[in-house]
Every structure is written in C-alpha cells, then in structure tokens.
Write a protein that holds these residues in place. Structure first.
Motif, short mmCIF file in Angstrom:
data_model
loop_
_atom_site.label_atom_id
_atom_site.label_comp_id
_atom_site.label_asym_id
_atom_site.label_seq_id
_atom_site.Cartn_x
_atom_site.Cartn_y
_atom_site.Cartn_z
N THR A 61 -44.23 -33.49 -10.94
CA THR A 61 -43.88 -34.73 -11.65
C THR A 61 -42.63 -35.35 -11.04
O THR A 61 -41.71 -34.64 -10.67
N LYS A 110 -39.89 -38.20 -12.36
CA LYS A 110 -39.52 -39.05 -13.49
C LYS A 110 -38.28 -39.85 -13.14
O LYS A 110 -37.46 -39.44 -12.33
N HIS A 145 -35.01 -42.41 -14.63
CA HIS A 145 -34.14 -42.77 -15.76
C HIS A 145 -33.32 -43.98 -15.36
O HIS A 145 -32.97 -44.16 -14.20
N PHE A 163 -35.02 -42.49 -20.41
CA PHE A 163 -36.28 -42.34 -19.70
C PHE A 163 -36.86 -43.70 -19.35
O PHE A 163 -36.89 -44.60 -20.17
N ASP A 169 -42.66 -42.05 -15.47
CA ASP A 169 -42.92 -40.87 -14.67
C ASP A 169 -44.29 -40.98 -14.02
O ASP A 169 -45.07 -41.88 -14.33
N TYR A 215 -33.67 -40.44 -10.16
CA TYR A 215 -34.96 -39.76 -10.03
C TYR A 215 -34.80 -38.25 -10.11
O TYR A 215 -33.84 -37.68 -9.58
#
Length: 108
Positions: free
Chosen positions: A51, A53, A55, A60, A63, A95
């Motif tokens: 994964t 993701k 921010h 958040f 993702d 990231y």
C-alpha cells in the motif's frame, strides 16, 4: 536482520522521516522527492509494496494498493503508476508505504 532494521539501513538512509506524531511512530512518511528515492531503492532490492498512502497536513488524503492495480506487490509498474497519480492529484503530500522484504534479503 528484521524488516524494520533492513528498511532503516538500506532504504531510508539519509532520508527525512516527516512523521511528527500524526500517525504511528513506526510508519515513515517522506516528501515527494524522498519517496521517489524510496521507490528506486525498493525496486533495486525487489521489495514488495502493498500500500502507498498519502497525507496532507497530518490528515489522510488517499491510498492505493497493489490489489487495486491487480499486480503483485513486487511489480514496480503498480507503485510507480500509483505514486504518479497521487502526486499529480495534490501538491505538498507526504507519502508512506507498507513493505514486504523477503527472507532471502533479510538473511544477507
């Protein structure tokens, strides 16, 4: 060697962890340019990424997973494409990724 130690010594060397407490302290967040370096190192060693993701300002954003792309975690095509999509959707993102280092690499 354990996975965390391997990542610290071989992948995250000389990169700045931008996680200032907005997520679990074990999760390393990087700027766009540092994360590009992470992806190059990951590809070099053949490490899997499950994964990615992102921010923004400690919150958040989005993702992407290897399953979303129907690819193996070790296939660099999926994570390069996912990173490109994320970075073009918003500026100034941080990231992080979840990784899988093979036992073979850890035993070296």
């Amino acid at each position: 060697m354990e996975q965390t130690e391997f990542l610290e010594k071989k992948i995250f060397t000389d990169l700045k962890n931008m996680n200032d407490g907005f997520d679990d302290e074990a999760i390393h967040y990087f700027s766009e340019s540092d994360f590009e370096t992470v992806l190059k190192q990951v590809e070099h060693f053949g490490i899997g990424i499950y994964t990615i993701k992102s921010h923004l300002n400690g919150k958040f954003n989005a993702d992407s997973t290897h399953d979303d792309h129907n690819k193996k975690a070790t296939d660099p095509k999926w994570y390069k494409k996912a990173f490109k999509t994320l970075k073009t959707s918003q500026t100034e993102l941080l990231y992080a990724a979840t990784y899988k280092v093979s036992k073979k690499l850890l035993e070296r």
